[in-house]
Scaffold this motif. Sequence first.
Motif, short mmCIF file in Angstrom:
data_model
loop_
_atom_site.label_atom_id
_atom_site.label_comp_id
_atom_site.label_asym_id
_atom_site.label_seq_id
_atom_site.Cartn_x
_atom_site.Cartn_y
_atom_site.Cartn_z
N GLU A 74 0.76 -1.10 -0.12
CA GLU A 74 0.13 -0.06 0.09
C GLU A 74 0.77 1.16 -0.01
O GLU A 74 0.39 2.52 -0.01
CB GLU A 74 -0.94 -0.09 1.14
N LYS A 75 2.02 1.30 0.14
CA LYS A 75 3.09 2.14 0.10
C LYS A 75 2.68 3.54 1.10
O LYS A 75 2.54 4.56 0.75
CB LYS A 75 3.14 2.68 -1.33
N PRO A 76 2.64 3.05 2.60
CA PRO A 76 2.25 4.07 3.28
C PRO A 76 3.39 5.22 3.52
O PRO A 76 2.87 6.23 3.93
CB PRO A 76 1.91 3.26 4.60
N GLU A 77 4.74 4.62 3.22
CA GLU A 77 5.53 5.74 3.64
C GLU A 77 5.58 6.72 2.49
O GLU A 77 5.24 6.58 1.21
CB GLU A 77 6.84 5.07 3.77
N LYS A 78 6.02 7.76 2.83
CA LYS A 78 6.10 9.03 1.70
C LYS A 78 7.35 9.01 1.01
O LYS A 78 7.57 9.52 -0.35
CB LYS A 78 5.84 10.45 2.48
N THR A 79 8.29 8.47 1.56
CA THR A 79 9.76 8.34 0.59
C THR A 79 9.83 6.97 0.13
O THR A 79 9.20 6.33 -0.73
CB THR A 79 10.65 9.00 1.67
N TYR A 80 11.10 6.28 0.71
CA TYR A 80 11.68 5.06 0.39
C TYR A 80 11.95 4.57 1.40
O TYR A 80 12.31 5.12 2.62
CB TYR A 80 12.45 5.21 -0.94
N ILE A 81 12.37 3.24 1.42
CA ILE A 81 13.02 2.43 2.52
C ILE A 81 14.30 2.12 2.06
O ILE A 81 14.71 1.68 0.97
CB ILE A 81 12.51 1.04 2.74
N HIS A 140 12.29 -4.36 -10.07
CA HIS A 140 12.43 -3.33 -11.06
C HIS A 140 13.42 -2.28 -10.61
O HIS A 140 13.23 -2.04 -9.22
CB HIS A 140 10.94 -2.77 -11.55
N GLY A 141 14.29 -2.08 -11.54
CA GLY A 141 15.32 -0.86 -10.86
C GLY A 141 15.82 -0.33 -11.58
O GLY A 141 16.09 -0.74 -12.87
N VAL A 142 16.61 0.73 -11.42
CA VAL A 142 17.67 1.62 -12.29
C VAL A 142 18.89 1.83 -11.57
O VAL A 142 18.84 2.52 -10.12
CB VAL A 142 17.03 3.06 -12.50
N ASP A 143 20.03 1.24 -12.27
CA ASP A 143 21.25 1.37 -11.43
C ASP A 143 21.89 2.79 -11.51
O ASP A 143 21.34 3.75 -12.34
CB ASP A 143 22.26 0.10 -12.01
N PRO A 178 16.21 5.41 -5.84
CA PRO A 178 14.81 4.91 -5.17
C PRO A 178 13.53 5.17 -5.56
O PRO A 178 12.64 4.41 -5.18
CB PRO A 178 15.19 5.33 -3.74
N GLU A 179 13.41 6.15 -6.52
CA GLU A 179 12.16 6.41 -7.15
C GLU A 179 11.88 5.37 -8.21
O GLU A 179 10.50 4.99 -8.21
CB GLU A 179 12.22 7.96 -7.87
N PHE A 180 12.85 4.75 -8.88
CA PHE A 180 12.35 3.67 -9.76
C PHE A 180 12.80 2.18 -9.57
O PHE A 180 12.66 1.42 -10.27
CB PHE A 180 12.79 4.12 -11.32
N THR A 181 12.92 2.00 -8.22
CA THR A 181 13.73 0.86 -7.62
C THR A 181 12.73 0.07 -6.80
O THR A 181 12.48 0.91 -5.74
CB THR A 181 15.09 0.98 -7.10
N TYR A 182 11.96 -1.05 -7.14
CA TYR A 182 11.14 -1.65 -6.16
C TYR A 182 10.77 -3.11 -6.63
O TYR A 182 11.41 -3.46 -7.41
CB TYR A 182 9.84 -0.49 -6.11
N PHE A 183 10.09 -3.68 -5.57
CA PHE A 183 9.66 -5.04 -5.67
C PHE A 183 8.48 -5.11 -6.13
O PHE A 183 7.72 -3.82 -5.77
CB PHE A 183 10.00 -5.99 -4.42
#
Length: 287
Positions: free
Chosen positions: A12-19, A57-60, A103-108
């Motif tokens: 649900e992505k409750p955090e506003k930033t990233y982990i 998915h991610g961007v190095d 981190p903006e484009f890197t996620y599971f």
Amino acid sequence: MAKNLYIDLDLEKPEKTYIDLTPYFQGRVGDSMSEVYIWLKRNGLPFDLTAYNVGFHGVDPSGTMYNSVGSARFDRPGASRTAGKVCYSFPAGMFNVDGLWDPEFTYFYIDDGAGTRISTIGCAINVLPNQVIMGVDADFAKNEIDQIVVDLRNWANDKKDDIDSLETRINAMGGTVKSLETMINTWQSMLNTKQVPTKSEMEDYLDSKLQSQDWGQDLNLCLNAGTTYNITSGSVSNNPAKTSGTLVVSGRLNSLVQVFYDTKNQAWHRVQVSGAWSDWVLNTDFA
């Protein structure tokens, strides 16, 4: 290196930033099948992954985008498909440059294969530098090694051509030296038997040595001592190598020596005594 600690990631992505995953996991350039342990939840509750695949998915740091699915494992300690606890293995060839992934484009994410795809909050993944290539299956490693092999082969081929050319020149010099040796031996024989030539005879003899005669007939007919014959065909009679080459005739009447140099720079010789020629002998037969 991955730690056996499951990191909560909420769909649900409750955090506003990233982990930031750095306290729990860091990759290294060249790593193959590095593992990170994640716990997928929804609104804080474990999410059943029975009907889903888990992807990444991610961007190095170089801006290259990666997408991988099918690398989730549930056979690690504490892993459970129904509880959403999964060990994710990053495939070979993913960690090619060191630094922080965007981190903006890197996620599971999870994917049911029928059009439903839900991503987690963004993740900060750090990749450490490494001088040693560990992921031997990585495409970038293969490309670098392949290029090295190509460069090495090209260099070896260039050097082989140089060596072959040098060998050809050396072999040609060897044939000249052998011809000179034959000529010197003939002179020495003449001196030993008191057959000292006149000035005119010597000039004629030298002319015959410095000139050659094209020949395309039976080698048995090459009887002029002191003459060099350019054999123009390998099919002439009594040709030992069946190739073109050079024939040097030395000696005296009824006691002649023929030395034949074929196109492989091999030397053959035979003698004539009282009008009869012996068999040809390849010089390498003498050990």
